[in-house]
Design a protein around this motif. Sequence first.
Motif, PDB file in Angstrom:
ATOM      1  N   ARG A 168       0.852  -1.185   0.000  1.00 22.18           N
ATOM      2  CA  ARG A 168       0.000   0.000   0.000  1.00 22.18           C
ATOM      3  C   ARG A 168       0.896   1.246   0.000  1.00 22.18           C
ATOM      4  N   ARG A 186      -5.552   3.374   6.309  1.00 21.49           N
ATOM      5  CA  ARG A 186      -6.714   2.497   6.185  1.00 21.49           C
ATOM      6  C   ARG A 186      -6.591   1.721   4.874  1.00 21.49           C
ATOM      7  N   TYR A 187      -6.750   0.428   4.963  1.00 23.35           N
ATOM      8  CA  TYR A 187      -6.646  -0.406   3.770  1.00 23.35           C
ATOM      9  C   TYR A 187      -7.504  -1.660   3.938  1.00 23.35           C
ATOM     10  N   THR A 188      -7.686  -2.376   2.855  1.00 19.02           N
ATOM     11  CA  THR A 188      -8.502  -3.594   2.841  1.00 19.02           C
ATOM     12  C   THR A 188      -7.601  -4.807   2.664  1.00 19.02           C
ATOM     13  N   ARG A 189      -7.814  -5.814   3.486  1.00 14.91           N
ATOM     14  CA  ARG A 189      -7.024  -7.047   3.414  1.00 14.91           C
ATOM     15  C   ARG A 189      -7.946  -8.255   3.345  1.00 14.91           C
ATOM     16  N   LYS A 200     -13.213  -9.781   2.465  1.00 20.94           N
ATOM     17  CA  LYS A 200     -12.481  -8.529   2.577  1.00 20.94           C
ATOM     18  C   LYS A 200     -12.776  -7.880   3.922  1.00 20.94           C
ATOM     19  N   LYS A 201     -11.741  -7.285   4.507  1.00 23.36           N
ATOM     20  CA  LYS A 201     -11.906  -6.597   5.787  1.00 23.36           C
ATOM     21  C   LYS A 201     -11.117  -5.300   5.767  1.00 23.36           C
ATOM     22  N   GLU A 202     -11.748  -4.219   6.182  1.00 23.73           N
ATOM     23  CA  GLU A 202     -11.070  -2.921   6.232  1.00 23.73           C
ATOM     24  C   GLU A 202     -10.431  -2.741   7.602  1.00 23.73           C
ATOM     25  N   VAL A 203      -9.155  -2.423   7.611  1.00 27.81           N
ATOM     26  CA  VAL A 203      -8.421  -2.283   8.866  1.00 27.81           C
ATOM     27  C   VAL A 203      -7.646  -0.972   8.850  1.00 27.81           C
ATOM     28  N   THR A 204      -7.181  -0.560  10.026  1.00 26.77           N
ATOM     29  CA  THR A 204      -6.358   0.641  10.176  1.00 26.77           C
ATOM     30  C   THR A 204      -5.046   0.250  10.833  1.00 26.77           C
ATOM     31  N   ASP A 226      -2.479 -10.085   3.844  1.00 24.95           N
ATOM     32  CA  ASP A 226      -3.570 -10.990   3.479  1.00 24.95           C
ATOM     33  C   ASP A 226      -3.402 -12.351   4.151  1.00 24.95           C
TER      34      ASP A 226
END
Length: 345
Positions: A168, A186-189, A200-204, A226
Amino acid sequence: MGNKPPPELYYEILHVARDASPQGVRAAYRSLARQWHPDKHPPASRPEAEARFKAITEAYEALLDKQENSRAVLAAARDGGGGGTTRPPAGKDRGGGGENVVATPVARAARSEKPCPGAVVAPRAPAREAEPARQKVYSACSSGGGGGRRAFAEFSSYVVRKAPPLERRVECTLEELCSGCSKEVRYTRDVVTKNGLITKKEVTQTIRVSPGMRKGSTVTVEGAGDERPGCLTGDAVFVVSERKHKRFKRLGDDLVLRARVPLVSALTGWQLSFRLLCGDKFRCTFRDEVICPGYVKVVKGRGMPVAGGEKGARGDLMVKFEVVFPENLTDEQRKGLAEILRGCA
């Protein structure tokens, strides 16, 4: 996972020679097990510790089984001349049912390599050529761990794999790269559910950008990437990018500032005042020197911090001047300038 690894890798994993005694194998296992036990490692390095601990344990068990089988074969060979029956080592029954095998004169002669009178011994089959996968030679006694690392890298492919890294981009201003900062990203993994599905899960994630980091530098957070079924969680790799600055331009660890100077100030004296990236006010005064077109003033130690260098090390600040000439002059101004400048060489 996958096929069974080549036996020679077990010696490399435990850093022991091929003729090591059971006591030597046990001592090597205990030492490595203490070093790589997952409970002794922080969360960041725990996935690697778990993989190595699993490899070490499997290698230890495999070598002990091999030594036990070798001792059983030798014991059977010693007892073969006394008649009676012998039980082959575990996993070596030709019948597959675990039945006792009668030690006939032919069998005893084959084990002792001395034919008994009247016994007919079949000629020994030629040894098969080594498989290509076994032709690679490793140093079993590498003290520095180089061979062990190679062995672990190959052995780990049989034991556990790690999901590919997730990259990212993190955009930073020059001010942030100069002073260092913490950035929340903030990104999606991908995550694996209990049913083995990938969602998919959004994490910080909060990362630390060190002072002086350059464009393209990376910050790696282990285990924050991932997930894949049957694999260790991958890493999250954050790539630093640089936002364009309205005044400064970065060249490595140096900073470049362009300044426009009126012709009259370039000839008679000028003072330049501006703020550095760290917020300090800086002033350049020109009284006894003429600013020529293309003139560059180098200010030592006022550039970017040197990442990974000595404490307090910084690049330079280069001020490049552009002299602004008037577009029009009156006849009187031309005459006056000619009189003034006529004596200048």
